[in-house]
Design a protein around this motif. Structure first.
Motif, PDB file in Angstrom:
ATOM      1  N   VAL A   1       0.919  -1.016  -0.129  1.00  0.00           N
ATOM      2  CA  VAL A   1       0.012  -0.048  -0.092  1.00  0.00           C
ATOM      3  C   VAL A   1       0.927   1.433   0.056  1.00  0.00           C
ATOM      4  N   ASN A   2       0.130   2.430  -0.084  1.00  0.00           N
ATOM      5  CA  ASN A   2       0.728   3.756  -0.222  1.00  0.00           C
ATOM      6  C   ASN A   2       1.775   3.740  -1.371  1.00  0.00           C
ATOM      7  N   LEU A   3       1.561   3.074  -2.435  1.00  0.00           N
ATOM      8  CA  LEU A   3       2.331   3.485  -3.703  1.00  0.00           C
ATOM      9  C   LEU A   3       2.067   4.697  -4.325  1.00  0.00           C
ATOM     10  N   LYS A   4       2.845   5.006  -5.051  1.00  0.00           N
ATOM     11  CA  LYS A   4       2.547   6.228  -6.098  1.00  0.00           C
ATOM     12  C   LYS A   4       1.614   5.945  -7.077  1.00  0.00           C
ATOM     13  N   TYR A   5       0.807   6.587  -7.334  1.00  0.00           N
ATOM     14  CA  TYR A   5      -0.183   6.394  -8.516  1.00  0.00           C
ATOM     15  C   TYR A   5       0.510   6.597  -9.703  1.00  0.00           C
ATOM     16  N   SER A   6      -0.152   5.987 -10.841  1.00  0.00           N
ATOM     17  CA  SER A   6       0.339   6.028 -12.291  1.00  0.00           C
ATOM     18  C   SER A   6       1.704   5.753 -12.327  1.00  0.00           C
ATOM     19  N   THR A   7       2.412   5.042 -11.501  1.00  0.00           N
ATOM     20  CA  THR A   7       3.605   4.684 -11.418  1.00  0.00           C
ATOM     21  C   THR A   7       4.045   3.279 -11.659  1.00  0.00           C
ATOM     22  N   ARG A   8       5.216   2.998 -12.270  1.00  0.00           N
ATOM     23  CA  ARG A   8       5.826   1.470 -12.710  1.00  0.00           C
ATOM     24  C   ARG A   8       6.707   1.219 -11.532  1.00  0.00           C
ATOM     25  N   TYR A   9       6.519   0.036 -11.239  1.00  0.00           N
ATOM     26  CA  TYR A   9       7.339  -0.597 -10.086  1.00  0.00           C
ATOM     27  C   TYR A   9       7.893  -1.992 -10.828  1.00  0.00           C
ATOM     28  N   LYS A  10       9.343  -1.966 -10.278  1.00  0.00           N
ATOM     29  CA  LYS A  10       9.791  -3.552 -10.411  1.00  0.00           C
ATOM     30  C   LYS A  10      10.089  -4.077  -9.099  1.00  0.00           C
ATOM     31  N   PHE A  11       9.491  -5.349  -9.165  1.00  0.00           N
ATOM     32  CA  PHE A  11       9.534  -6.468  -7.808  1.00  0.00           C
ATOM     33  C   PHE A  11      10.730  -7.187  -8.081  1.00  0.00           C
ATOM     34  N   TYR A  12      11.296  -7.767  -6.954  1.00  0.00           N
ATOM     35  CA  TYR A  12      12.296  -8.921  -6.972  1.00  0.00           C
ATOM     36  C   TYR A  12      12.023  -9.580  -5.735  1.00  0.00           C
ATOM     37  N   LEU A  13      11.506 -10.907  -6.039  1.00  0.00           N
ATOM     38  CA  LEU A  13      11.198 -11.835  -4.918  1.00  0.00           C
ATOM     39  C   LEU A  13      12.043 -12.923  -4.988  1.00  0.00           C
ATOM     40  N   SER A  14      12.651 -13.646  -3.657  1.00  0.00           N
ATOM     41  CA  SER A  14      13.558 -14.496  -3.403  1.00  0.00           C
ATOM     42  C   SER A  14      13.298 -15.289  -2.259  1.00  0.00           C
ATOM     43  N   ALA A  15      13.587 -16.525  -2.360  1.00  0.00           N
ATOM     44  CA  ALA A  15      13.247 -17.407  -1.263  1.00  0.00           C
ATOM     45  C   ALA A  15      14.832 -17.603  -0.386  1.00  0.00           C
ATOM     46  N   LYS A  16      14.714 -17.986   0.603  1.00  0.00           N
ATOM     47  CA  LYS A  16      16.033 -18.054   1.406  1.00  0.00           C
ATOM     48  C   LYS A  16      15.859 -19.394   2.447  1.00  0.00           C
ATOM     49  N   THR A  17      17.060 -20.146   2.554  1.00  0.00           N
ATOM     50  CA  THR A  17      17.361 -21.110   3.702  1.00  0.00           C
ATOM     51  C   THR A  17      18.074 -20.567   4.722  1.00  0.00           C
ATOM     52  N   LYS A  18      18.607 -21.561   5.361  1.00  0.00           N
ATOM     53  CA  LYS A  18      19.639 -20.872   6.403  1.00  0.00           C
ATOM     54  C   LYS A  18      21.014 -20.844   5.867  1.00  0.00           C
ATOM     55  N   ILE A  19      21.162 -21.271   4.698  1.00  0.00           N
ATOM     56  CA  ILE A  19      22.566 -20.894   3.927  1.00  0.00           C
ATOM     57  C   ILE A  19      22.374 -19.448   3.228  1.00  0.00           C
ATOM     58  N   GLY A  20      21.322 -19.126   2.863  1.00  0.00           N
ATOM     59  CA  GLY A  20      21.141 -17.821   2.350  1.00  0.00           C
ATOM     60  C   GLY A  20      19.956 -17.738   1.294  1.00  0.00           C
TER      61      GLY A  20
END
Length: 1316
Positions: free
Chosen positions: A1004-1023
């Protein structure tokens, strides 16, 4: 007195042997001094270097030295700068602080020891001198054309005399000819002058050779004029010029310029060089000839120099005395001059200088000093440097003119005698010692010396010896059956054995024996007689056109034990090594691309270390004959095949080349047919250069040869020539044995011996068979042999398993066996290994890699050749509860004797099993016990999917699926995002941690009419693992277009306009099994296509990326080769279309292609974006155009202000318009009423200054310059109110009035530029 003469003569006959051979006393025996080296009598020194006066002597004991200078003792101990070298009499004078002239004088060296005294000759030391030319002013010389002229040189006297030559200012030698030449005294003579002889740089140079300095005379100017020119220039040169020849120069008969008169005389010493010259004037130029009135000119010793004007005779003898005549001749007559030559002689030896005399006690001998000279010289004897009349008396010695006789000598007679022979032209001084010794013989020639002599030449075998009394030399050959003293042997007095015209039978061992009353000594030497070097085929005369090639053949026969070398000469000079056109083979010279400079006489010289032979031929180069357009064709076949020089194993083939048809022959191919073994089949035998017409053919026995020749040029091969006559070779035993002998078993208890059989022509005779032999290596046993025919293998049965054998195969025919065969090795048959590798253990290196170690299997248990080890390993199951079991086995092969290896590409957090087998050429052995091991956790793969849902003005909802391969326990997720502007620039990065059990999040609270780029990663205890990326905007109409389903896409990507599916979908078509060798396969949309990334851990293979459209099931897979890379961009995909993408590895034998899992990749369609007008090109261009238009308007306003403004001058001018007013001229952009044109029209109403000049450089800006005297007035606002005054200037004023200049647009621009 007569009785004494007879005694002397008889004694001379007795000691004749002593006179004919001079013995060298070995230095280990006592002996008086002998001078071995001394400076020359006339010793000229360089004043810039130290003075070195040489005096070396030998003796036993070693002599001491002393010096005299100008007849008095020269005490070197009192002179610090004079030193004598150690064990030498050589003086070294340091003149660095002295003048060399202080040491000029006559020096003499004395060497003495206990047995006598030797003295050197007088050494006259003089300093070399190269004086400067005297200063003089040389007046120009003006002569009439055709008269003679002499330019004097007169160089300064130097020591030694200088060498004279004439050059010009550019240091180039002045050309000389029959008309112009240099005399012996250095003057330059002109028989008649030409206008071309006029120049101002006749310069005489004197080079002093000892100091290597050159002195230059002042240049001489010569002007050659005809008679009219002389009359015109007499006044100009009268006071400063020498004038010659008042009368016109007509053609005239010769007269001599030098020597003068009709006769002259000249004296020359014997052995020196006689030079006589005659230089004549005349018009035309006379020719000079020489004759000897009283005899013939010496043919070998005479030469003519300076265009026949100088006669030179070297090594003058008494026979050269007499009258010589030179004659000058031209078309109008002749004149001659006689020269009387007298030859005198300084003393010279008749039979050589006196020789050392070595005698045994009680022997007789004589010293002879025989010399001659003109006039006859006198002879004076001295003993140990003292005149013999003042020396101690010796009853055994008697002096008789040029001879000293010794009778019944004793040890006390040792001394050094000096013989001095002199006349008015010189002297000779020689030392000879008398030594009394008792020594047994010794042979001084090195033992076992080898002499090499060419057949039919003279051989001289040395047997140098010493002994006192003088030993007698006797020679023997091989055995001592008889002495060598009859023809062809001759023993010389010095012991040398001469053999006349040696033959091969004279080769062998020779023994020389030296004998005297005190003993005997012998020495062995060896004589080798060699065959002479002879040229069998000489080069022949050639006439060759320019641009073509020529071949000179030079075939030579020489002794095979001597190493030959070939040298080619052209006109007696060696050929250059850097000319690529010259190809020098061992028996030929080829010259390609011939030009005129190649014409000449060519000589081939074949050298060995003992002799040589040579032959020559001439090459003539002619102009190429004009020909019609060149037609290139195949060459005609060679003709006239001839066989020569027949031998058992070779023959010489000669042929005549056919027409080459404008394409030079490149090579000839010789083929043969063996009608005995392969009738009708032609085989290539050899090739030779296209320049050769002969070939030496090496043949095999027991064959019926027929030869033919094919020619090859740039177009191709000719037809074969007609066959030669048949040439049969006799049978013989085989020359070789079968090659490629191998031994290996096909069963565990046999041995197959195989070989490459000989061909029919290799058999060398009928009845070919093979003798096969074998024995087990390391076991005491004899060779087992069998004879086989018509086969190339033999099977030995009942052998132990995998035993090493020695093998031999020999070729045999009816005429004998081949050479002893080489031993080959082979093993009997293999069997499967009996044991498995032991001590297998695994070391886990990382989550994806492990190292395995094992002990090698013992050689005795291998039962074959060790090929390697195979490691079988498999993933049993993942340690994560959600993952299923895996049972597919993988194999890694380690060739050779490896005992460890690495297992790559393992899955993290998994359980593995493995075992190892050894294998040989027969197959694999038993497996080792199964070993279990586990891999630790690793970083997870990227989440399987990431989609954006519920996009609103200021919020977005992200949903994802967990990674396909978790590689451990997921401990959470990390979400990072940042805004992206219209130019694809990234804003600040925000990071949100998420728990492991979440699969969605709302931002929420994102800027209107704005393009965003998202990066999602999973992690274990190693990293953390690799991220999956996505873009979206916070407006609903664009959000749907910007969703991109990458399915499992990973990596840092920047996707332009993605079109993602909202949820992951599985492939709906049948996919092949997935290989575990591929890991982390992902995709990302790039600007120019879709980028595929992966990891591959399998063996080296060909890697391909394959893709096809999702909705077109019948489409074939498109393939791209990507070896050596870990990522690849697939280009040319259609926008808005989804594709299946996979990786394939293939190329390993016996294994099917390996496939990765398939990715569904969607190529985005072009999405619409809100456009920022400030960044659009059309808007920026419009703004620039408006700014430029405003700038132009400002410039126009500025120009108008400068032209008019508040000044009323313009209106005033308009009111007084000149009827001759000119408009603006296009060609020079000036205004007519103000232009200073070619008519010099003044401005109406203006006045010119009283002097009629107005400078153009005056200021254009001063309005005072418009009137005269500065009478103009200005109003309060600055406007001009004055009137033009004065009368208009005349148009005919040559200087012209200067008109006023109105401000021009160019000036306005300059003003604006300066303002800006």
């Amino acid at each position: 007195m007569m009785e004494e003469r007879r005694m002397v003569t008889a004694l001379l006959l007795v000691v004749l042997g002593h006179l004919t051979s001079a013995l060298e006393v070995p230095l280990d025996l006592s002996q008086p001094p002998t001078i071995t080296h001394q400076s020359p009598k006339d010793y000229i020194i360089d004043p810039r270097e130290n003075i070195i006066i040489h005096c070396e002597a030998k003796g036993k004991p070693h002599p001491s030295f002393s010096w005299t200078r100008d007849g008095t003792h020269f005490d070197i101990d009192k002179l610090s700068n004079v030193n004598m070298k150690h064990r030498s009499g050589t003086l070294v004078v340091d003149i660095s602080h002295e003048k060399a002239e202080h040491y000029e004088g006559t020096y003499q060296c004395t060497a003495r020891n206990d047995h006598g005294t030797a003295v050197s000759h007088d050494i006259v030391v003089r300093q070399s001198r190269s004086p400067l030319w005297s200063k003089e002013r040389i007046k120009p010389i003006v002569v009439q054309e055709g008269v003679p002229l002499v330019l004097p040189c007169r160089p300064p006297a130097g020591l030694p005399p200088p060498i004279i030559f004439w050059m010009d200012n550019n240091f180039q030698r002045l050309p000389q000819s029959q008309r112009v030449s240099q005399s012996l005294n250095g003057d330059l003579y002109f028989s008649n002058v030409l206008r071309a002889d006029s120049r101002n740089d006749y310069i005489c140079y004197a080079r002093f050779p000892h100091t290597q300095t050159i002195q230059q005379k002042q240049p001489i100017t010569v002007k050659v004029l005809n008679l009219d020119a002389i009359n015109d220039t007499v006044a100009a040169f009268y006071n400063e010029t020498d004038l010659f020849s008042e009368e016109p120069a007509d053609e005239r008969r010769p007269t001599f310029l030098t020597p003068s008169g009709s006769s002259s005389s000249k004296m020359v010493l014997r052995g020196q060089v006689l030079e006589m010259e005659c230089i004549a004037d005349g018009l035309p130029t006379p020719e000079i000839s020489w004759t000897k009135v009283s005899g013939e000119l010496p043919a070998e010793r005479k030469s003519f120099l300076h265009y026949q004007k100088t006669l030179r005779i070297v090594n003058v003898s008494e026979s050269d005395a007499g009258e010589y005549r030179c004659k000058a001749t031209n078309q109008l007559g002749s004149v001659h001059h006689n020269i009387q030559v007298t030859v005198k002689a300084a003393p010279y030896w008749i039979s050589g200088a006196p020789k050392n005399l070595i005698m045994a006690p009680g022997e007789n001998g004589a010293l002879t000093c025989r010399a001659s000279g003109t006039p006859k010289p006198s002879i004076n004897w001295a003993m140990n440097g003292i005149p013999i009349e003042n020396s101690p008396s010796d009853l055994s010695r008697k002096v008789d003119d040029d001879t000293i006789m010794f009778t019944n000598v004793q040890t006390g007679s040792k001394a050094v005698y000096q013989c001095n022979v002199s006349n008015e032209y010189g002297y000779l001084l020689s030392n000879a010692f008398v030594n009394v010794l008792s020594e047994p013989p010794r042979v001084l020639t090195p033992a076992h010396k080898v002499y090499q002599v060419i057949k039919n030449h003279q051989a001289l075998l040395d047997c140098s010896s010493f002994g006192s009394p003088i030993p007698e030399i006797t020679w023997f050959k091989d055995t001592r059956a008889s002495t060598l003293n009859a023809d062809p042997y001759e023993v010389h007095d010095n012991g040398t054995l001469e053999i006349h015209g040696v033959q091969a039978k004279h080769s062998g061992k020779y023994t020389c024996v030296a004998t005297n009353s005190l003993g005997i000594s012998e020495n062995h030497i060896y004589l080798e007689v060699k065959e002479p070097t002879r040229i069998l085929k000489q080069p022949e005369y050639r006439v060759v056109q320019r641009g073509r090639a020529a071949v000179f053949q030079c075939k030579v026969k020489h002794d095979p034990t001597l190493i030959p070398s070939m040298t080619w000469l052209k006109d007696d000079d060696e050929l250059p090594d850097d000319d690529d056109r010259l190809v020098m083979d061992s028996d030929s010279l080829t010259i390609t691309d011939i030009n005129d400079g190649d014409a000449g006489v060519y000589t081939c010289i074949r050298n060995t270390s003992l002799d040589h032979d040579s032959a020559r031929a001439e090459l003539t180069v002619v102009e190429a004959t004009p020909t019609p357009p060149v037609v290139y064709e195949h060459p005609d076949p060679p003709t006239d095949l001839e066989l020569t020089e027949p031998k058992k194993r070779s023959v010489q083939l000669t042929w005549t080349p056919g027409d080459e048809h404008n394409s030079p022959m490149e090579r000839f191919i010789i083929q043969f047919e063996d009608s005995l073994h392969h009738k009708g089949h032609w085989h290539n035998l050899t090739e030779v250069s296209g320049m050769k017409t002969t070939a030496h053919l090496k043949l095999s026995p027991h064959a019926h040869y027929t030869f033919r020749v094919l020619a090859l040029n740039g177009v191709g091969l000719s037809r074969p020539s007609l066959p030669s006559r048949m040439y049969k070779t006799e049978p013989a035993a085989p020359d070789e044995n079968p090659a490629e002998v191998h031994g290996q078993g096909t069963e565990h208890d046999n041995l197959v011996i195989s070989w490459k059989p000989l061909t029919a022509i290799q058999s060398n005779g009928p009845g070919l068979h093979y003798r096969v032999m074998w024995r087990q290596k390391g076991v005491e046993s004899d060779w087992t042999a069998v004879t086989v025919r018509n086969t190339s293998k033999f099977v030995v049965s009942g052998t132990p398993t995998f035993a090493l054998y020695e093998l031999k195969v020999q070729a045999v025919n009816d005429h004998g066996a081949g050479p002893e065969p080489a031993v080959a090795h082979g093993y009997s048959g293999e069997d499967l290994p009996l044991a498995a590798p032991g001590n297998v253990h695994v070391q886990v290196i990382s989550s994806t890699q492990a190292a395995v170690h094992w002990d090698a299997v013992l050689a005795r248990l291998l039962r074959g050749h060790l090929k390697g080890y195979r490691v079988y390993y498999w993933r049993e199951h993942s340690l994560h509860k959600h993952n299923h079991h895996h049972t597919e086995k993988q194999v890694l092969t380690f060739s050779g004797n490896h005992t460890h290896g690495k297992l790559p590409g393992l899955h993290p957090f998994s359980s593995y099993g493995l075992h190892i087998r050894v294998f040989n050429g027969r197959g694999e052995g038993p497996p080792s016990p199964i070993l279990q091991f586990e891999t630790p956790e690793g970083v997870p793969d990227a989440p399987s999917s990431l989609v954006v849902t519920d996009s609103s003005v200021d919020s977005l909802t992200l949903e994802w699926s967990p990674p396909h391969d978790r590689n451990g326990h997921i401990t959470g997720y990390t979400l990072k995002y940042q805004p992206v502007n219209n130019t694809h620039e990234l804003g600040p990065l925000e990071e949100v941690p998420l728990p492991a059990n979440e699969t969605s999040v709302t931002l929420v609270n994102l800027k209107y009419s704005t393009r965003y780029k998202f990066y999602l990663s999973a992690k274990t205890k190693i990293g953390a693992g690799l991220p999956i990326s996505q873009e979206a905007v916070t407006i609903t109409d664009e959000a749907l277009l910007s969703q991109l389903d990458l399915h499992s896409g990973t990596g840092n990507t920047q996707t332009s306009h993605p079109n993602a599916q909202p949820y992951p979908r599985q492939p709906n078509h049948q996919a092949p099994p997935v290989s575990e060798d591929f890991g982390n396969v992902s995709s990302a949309v790039a600007d120019d296509g879709v980028q595929i990334s992966w990891e591959y851990t399998g063996p080296e293979k060909d890697i391909y990326v394959e893709y096809k459209m999702k909705d077109n099931e019948g489409e074939q897979w498109h393939k791209e080769l990507v070896n050596g890379s870990q990522n690849f961009v697939v280009r040319g995909l259609k926008a808005g279309v989804s594709y299946w993408v996979r990786l394939v590895a293939s190329g390993v034998s016996n294994l099917p292609p390996q496939h990765s899992r398939e990715l569904l990749v969607s190529v985005p369609a072009v999405a619409s974006r809100q456009v920022d007008i400030a960044t659009q090109g059309w808007f920026i261009g419009l703004m620039c155009a408006i700014a430029l238009l405003i700038l132009i308007l400002l410039i126009i306003c500025f120009i108008q202000r400068n032209k008019g403004g508040k000044y009323p001058v313009k209106e005033k001018e308009d009111a007084h318009t000149d009827p001759e007013f000119q408009p603006m001229k296009e060609e020079d952009c000036t205004f007519g009423e103000y232009s200073d044109n070619e008519d010099h029209k003044p401005l109406k109403g203006s006045r010119s200054p009283s002097n009629g000049t107005v400078k153009r450089e005056d200021s254009d800006d001063s309005l005072v310059d418009y009137g005269e005297g500065g009478d103009g007035q200005f109003n309060e606002d600055g406007s001009f109110i004055g009137q033009y005054s004065g009368k208009s200037g005349s148009r005919d004023n040559p200087d012209g009035p200067e008109s006023s200049e109105a401000p021009s647009p160019i000036k306005a621009m300059n003003s604006l530029n300066s303002f800006v």
